[in-house]
Design a protein around this motif. Structure first.
Motif, PDB file in Angstrom:
ATOM      1  N   PHE A  40      -4.231 -17.127   0.064  1.00 60.61           N
ATOM      2  CA  PHE A  40      -4.693 -18.310   0.803  1.00 60.61           C
ATOM      3  C   PHE A  40      -6.150 -18.188   1.205  1.00 60.61           C
ATOM      4  O   PHE A  40      -6.773 -17.126   1.068  1.00 60.61           O
ATOM      5  N   GLN A  41      -6.661 -19.320   1.701  1.00 55.36           N
ATOM      6  CA  GLN A  41      -8.063 -19.381   2.094  1.00 55.36           C
ATOM      7  C   GLN A  41      -8.245 -18.635   3.408  1.00 55.36           C
ATOM      8  O   GLN A  41      -7.644 -18.981   4.427  1.00 55.36           O
ATOM      9  N   CYS A  42      -9.064 -17.609   3.395  1.00 54.17           N
ATOM     10  CA  CYS A  42      -9.292 -16.775   4.568  1.00 54.17           C
ATOM     11  C   CYS A  42      -9.952 -17.587   5.680  1.00 54.17           C
ATOM     12  O   CYS A  42     -10.971 -18.239   5.453  1.00 54.17           O
ATOM     13  N   PRO A  43      -9.358 -17.574   6.897  1.00 55.82           N
ATOM     14  CA  PRO A  43      -9.961 -18.361   7.985  1.00 55.82           C
ATOM     15  C   PRO A  43     -11.283 -17.763   8.474  1.00 55.82           C
ATOM     16  O   PRO A  43     -12.025 -18.431   9.191  1.00 55.82           O
ATOM     17  N   HIS A  44     -11.562 -16.528   8.103  1.00 54.98           N
ATOM     18  CA  HIS A  44     -12.796 -15.888   8.573  1.00 54.98           C
ATOM     19  C   HIS A  44     -13.976 -16.193   7.661  1.00 54.98           C
ATOM     20  O   HIS A  44     -15.074 -16.481   8.136  1.00 54.98           O
ATOM     21  N   CYS A  45     -13.772 -16.133   6.335  1.00 53.77           N
ATOM     22  CA  CYS A  45     -14.908 -16.306   5.426  1.00 53.77           C
ATOM     23  C   CYS A  45     -14.785 -17.539   4.541  1.00 53.77           C
ATOM     24  O   CYS A  45     -15.753 -17.932   3.895  1.00 53.77           O
ATOM     25  N   GLY A  46     -13.583 -18.156   4.502  1.00 52.26           N
ATOM     26  CA  GLY A  46     -13.440 -19.382   3.723  1.00 52.26           C
ATOM     27  C   GLY A  46     -13.159 -19.167   2.245  1.00 52.26           C
ATOM     28  O   GLY A  46     -12.978 -20.139   1.505  1.00 52.26           O
ATOM     29  N   GLU A  47     -13.112 -17.904   1.813  1.00 44.74           N
ATOM     30  CA  GLU A  47     -12.810 -17.641   0.405  1.00 44.74           C
ATOM     31  C   GLU A  47     -11.293 -17.567   0.206  1.00 44.74           C
ATOM     32  O   GLU A  47     -10.581 -17.095   1.083  1.00 44.74           O
ATOM     33  N   THR A  48     -10.801 -18.016  -0.940  1.00 46.92           N
ATOM     34  CA  THR A  48      -9.364 -17.935  -1.214  1.00 46.92           C
ATOM     35  C   THR A  48      -9.046 -16.545  -1.759  1.00 46.92           C
ATOM     36  O   THR A  48      -8.606 -16.370  -2.882  1.00 46.92           O
ATOM     37  N   GLN A  49      -9.316 -15.548  -0.912  1.00 47.66           N
ATOM     38  CA  GLN A  49      -9.176 -14.151  -1.319  1.00 47.66           C
ATOM     39  C   GLN A  49      -8.240 -13.382  -0.395  1.00 47.66           C
ATOM     40  O   GLN A  49      -8.156 -12.159  -0.484  1.00 47.66           O
TER      41      GLN A  49
END
Ligand code: ZN
Length: 136
Positions: free
Chosen positions: A39-48
């Protein structure tokens, strides 16, 4: 009352994909890739951010942060107390779905040795049924 045991249970026992389903529109973008929930990381916005199914913890391979169920709800805007309340409700829902209508069929392996409730019930059952001789 919010105890450490409760928080641990909310982090570990409610699978992240289930929580995302309950969150609906509020959930970050997510997809399953090769059986892994991402899912999209809430900290950096990457789907990593990838969930490790063994410990139900997500790790973001872009920014390196770890994310659990509670972290994620806080990140999408819930207050801590509300997040705990929601997760408790969803955990009950998850347990009910997993166990189905017949709670008796729940496998014994699902009961952890540290589960004091289960120990207590086992103790009561032994007292009730374990001793066929009537007490004098
Ligand atoms: Zn990240």
């Amino acid at each position: 009352m919010i105890t450490r045991a409760l928080l641990r249970s909310l982090r570990n026992d409610l699978p992240m994909p289930f929580m995302f389903r309950q969150l609906g529109d509020k959930a970050p973008y997510s997809k399953s890739v090769e059986g892994r929930f991402r899912f999209q990381c809430p900290h950096c916005g990457e789907t990593q951010a990838v969930v490790n199914p063994r410990n139900n913890l997500a790790h973001c391979f872009y920014c390196g942060k770890n994310i659990n169920n509670i972290d994620l709800l806080l990140a999408v805007g819930y207050e801590f107390v509300d997040a705990v309340g929601l997760l408790q409700r969803w955990l009950r829902l998850y347990d009910a779905e997993r166990d189905g209508p017949d709670m008796v069929s729940r496998p014994a392996t699902a009961i952890q040795p540290s589960d004091q409730g289960a120990t207590l019930i086992g103790h009561i059952l032994r007292q009730e049924f374990g001793n066929p001789r009537p007490r004098r």
